[in-house]
Design an enzyme around this catalytic site. Structure first.
Site, PDB file in Angstrom:
ATOM      1  CG  HIS A  67      -0.340  -0.287   2.513  1.00  0.00           C
ATOM      2  ND1 HIS A  67       0.033  -1.563   2.883  1.00  0.00           N
ATOM      3  CD2 HIS A  67       0.004   0.497   3.561  1.00  0.00           C
ATOM      4  CE1 HIS A  67       0.555  -1.563   4.095  1.00  0.00           C
ATOM      5  NE2 HIS A  67       0.553  -0.309   4.533  1.00  0.00           N
ATOM      6  CB  CYS A 174      -0.741  -1.386  18.785  1.00  0.00           C
ATOM      7  SG  CYS A 174      -1.465  -0.524  17.367  1.00  0.00           S
TER       8      CYS A 174
END
Length: 637
Positions: A67, A174
């Site tokens: 990506h 995270c």
């Protein structure tokens, strides 16, 4: 999000012949360009290949998701290729992964914090659903593949649970708040469905808290799983519930085992604070691991502040230099007849005030990581005192640790009857924690460091008449040691004071050393991008800018993250650059370190080369010493 709106049959290639990862990506970029998705296929291809250097985009079961985020993208879209022959050397989470199915995602840079997260999250969680990848591999036509996307992604799976089913609440988070956060939640929910256990996840991600657990759910819950790499928010909601605490990546490896453990062998009962889990005891032993985790929580909250302050101040100082103003921070410019000079002066003040909060922020959120919200105020006050007492970032780290552990001790030791239990966290712990932290900072931390500062100033005064190269190396090393702390301040203050006596070489050494650490560590995130977390890579950009405008504190996030590796390198790099500049004849007679004063330096070419040499030394050695990025293979952001 309807992912089928982001692709069409023209963007799907079945039975593609490609011998390498780059060739497969190039052909998908070509399709995106032909469909009008791209402004420049060359620029987008470069962005994708640059992203490939950061961390693997291959997953498992033959899947890869390269990506790119670029201004060369007109609109968000993705192209899909199914390969005739697997690509065996595509870097993947699963080392044995042979890629046969490629999703190439194109995102406009302006949407990197929104559409980027949504698309990546939706795809990665969908890929975890049983049979999804297999159905994509079996599609005979592009239309069939889109039909699979519509069926599997758009239709939510409904699962019936019995009245006796256990209910487990999960919290996932995270450091970047993107891929791991959502993947961990999906893994737990999927494992729970197979086991007949209802799992509901709260994601504390980049967009804030998503699907926040209600009080009604919490009351019904049988247990709580906390899978986070940063301090979870509002943990006191779950007081009284059995829990386990683990790293965010653990559910991806053993979600079923975690569900069984939290029901049958939990780490304990939550009391509103997250204690160290059994897993952490086995994998990250010792107080050192705890402290590092608290430091990194503080860094994660501090970095946006550093970036905002640095960019605003950098814009102001660069803007001022365009009008020949090298001291835009001076109050006299508020009276300037030039409107832009006034504006740049105000901007410099705004950026400076933001950066002035750096030490309170880092101390406050370190304390928050240890003692939850109750630790915030004592930590912030300790950080303010670290600033006022000139103890630098080392003093702020000490303040945060002291405040956090003092508050934690108070909460454990002072137990009031049930009807008055809230008084401890609302009144006693904040007040007593703030007072004790402040007194310790003033009398135990501040006084010795202040004495050290004065002693160093006297010592440096005595060095001014000795060997100039040794003197420059010592001054440079001191400036590079604690990045705005007492040792740094002693060297800079003394060197600038000697200017009044016509002695300028110590000032030359100091001004060089101020900017070398932030530039060098910023360059390290470019040279070794795959070794640094996303947040530190972003901090690296502002660190370079801060260095160019003469602010050494841009290096602080890196020093906090790995002090035993970073500080010796910044000391050596600063000493090298300062000794080189002075030894080869550069002479800076002004108390200015920013780039806008470089041309006024005698032998400015030597001056700049010395800065570059020291910066590259720091960058190269830092990359060499830096360990592998933790869970790098799982970072899909």
């Amino acid at each position: 999000m309807n992912l089928t709106d982001l692709t069409n049959e023209n963007l799907i290639i079945l039975d593609l012949e490609a011998k390498s990862k780059v060739e497969a990506i190039e052909k998908l970029v070509e399709r995106l360009d032909c469909d009008g998705v791209l402004k420049s296929k060359e620029e987008f291809l470069s962005a994708v290949l640059e992203r490939e250097k950061v961390s693997p985009t291959g997953l498992e079961e033959g899947l890869a998701i390269p990506h790119g985020k670029s201004d060369a993208v007109n609109k968000a879209a993705f192209a899909v290729a199914r390969l005739n022959n697997p690509i065996e050397d595509w870097e993947s989470i699963d080392e044995d992964n042979e890629v046969t199915l490629v999703f190439l995602i194109a995102i406009p840079k302006a949407e990197q914090g929104s559409t980027h997260i949504e698309v990546l999250t939706e795809l990665t969680t969908s890929f975890m659903r049983e049979g999804f990848i297999g159905n994509l591999q079996k599609a005979k036509t592009p239309k069939d593949l889109i039909a699979v996307l519509e069926k599997e992604i758009m239709e939510e799976e409904t699962i019936e649970y019995s009245k006796d089913s256990k209910l487990i609440l999960a919290i996932t988070a995270c450091a970047t708040g993107i891929a791991h956060t959502y993947l961990a939640a999906e893994a737990l929910e999927k494992a729970g469905a197979k086991m007949g256990i209802r799992v509901i996840s709260e994601k504390q991600g980049a967009s804030g808290i998503e699907n926040k657990h209600t009080q009604e759910l919490i009351e019904k819950a049988d247990a709580v799983i906390i899978a986070t790499d940063v301090a979870p928010k509002d943990i006191e909601r779950f007081a009284g519930k059995p829990f386990i605490k683990t790293r965010v990546a653990t559910p991806l490896k053993d979600a079923q085992g975690m569900l069984e453990r939290v029901l049958n062998n939990p780490d304990g009962i939550l009391d509103g604070k997250v204690n160290k889990s059994k897993e952490n005891k086995s994998s990250d032993t010792g107080i050192g691991s705890d402290i590092k985790r608290h430091f990194m929580t503080g860094v994660s909250y501090m970095i946006p502040l550093v970036i905002a302050g640095a960019v605003i101040m950098g814009m102001a100082r660069i803007g001022g230099s365009m009008f020949g103003v090298t001291d835009i921070w001076d109050g006299s410019h508020m009276e300037s007849g030039n409107t832009l000079v006034k504006l740049f002066h105000l901007m410099d003040g705004i950026g400076g005030r933001a950066l002035g909060l750096m030490l309170p922020f880092i101390a406050g959120f370190i304390a928050y990581s240890i003692g939850d919200r109750v630790g915030l105020v004592p930590g912030f006050v300790g950080g303010l005192l670290a600033k006022e007492l000139n103890t630098g970032f080392l003093g702020a780290l000490i303040a945060g640790l002291m405040a956090g552990y003092i508050v934690k001790y108070i909460l454990i030791k002072i137990k009031l009857p049930g009807f008055a239990s809230g008084i401890t966290s609302i009144f006693i712990a904040p007040v007593l924690g703030t007072l004790v932290t402040a007194l310790l900072m003033i009398y135990i931390v501040g006084t010795p460091l202040s004495f050290l500062n004065k002693a160093l100033e006297v010592w440096l005064m005595g060095l001014s008449g000795g060997n100039k190269i040794i003197m420059a190396a010592i001054v440079g090393g001191m400036v590079g040691f604690d990045l705005g702390g007492p040792v740094n301040k002693a060297a800079v203050t003394t060197s600038m004071a000697l200017l009044a006596s016509g002695i300028s070489l110590p000032n030359t050494a100091a001004q060089v050393a101020i900017i070398v650490p932030p530039i060098g560590l910023g360059l390290a995130t470019i040279f070794g991008k795959d070794k640094y977390s996303d947040s530190l890579v972003e901090a690296g950009k502002s660190s370079i800018l801060m260095g160019l405008v003469g602010i050494s504190e841009g290096a602080i996030p890196f020093a906090i993250e790995a002090p035993l590796k970073v500080i010796p390198v910044t000391v050596l790099g600063s000493a090298l650059a300062s000794a080189m500049a002075v030894g080869l004849g550069a002479n800076n007679t002004a108390p200015i370190s920013g780039f806008y004063g470089w041309l006024a330096v005698e032998n400015w070419q030597i001056y700049v080369i010395s800065i570059l040499t020291g910066s590259i030394f720091i960058a190269v050695v830092s990359v060499f010493l830096k360990g592998k990025r933790k869970e790098r293979a799982l970072d899909l952001a």
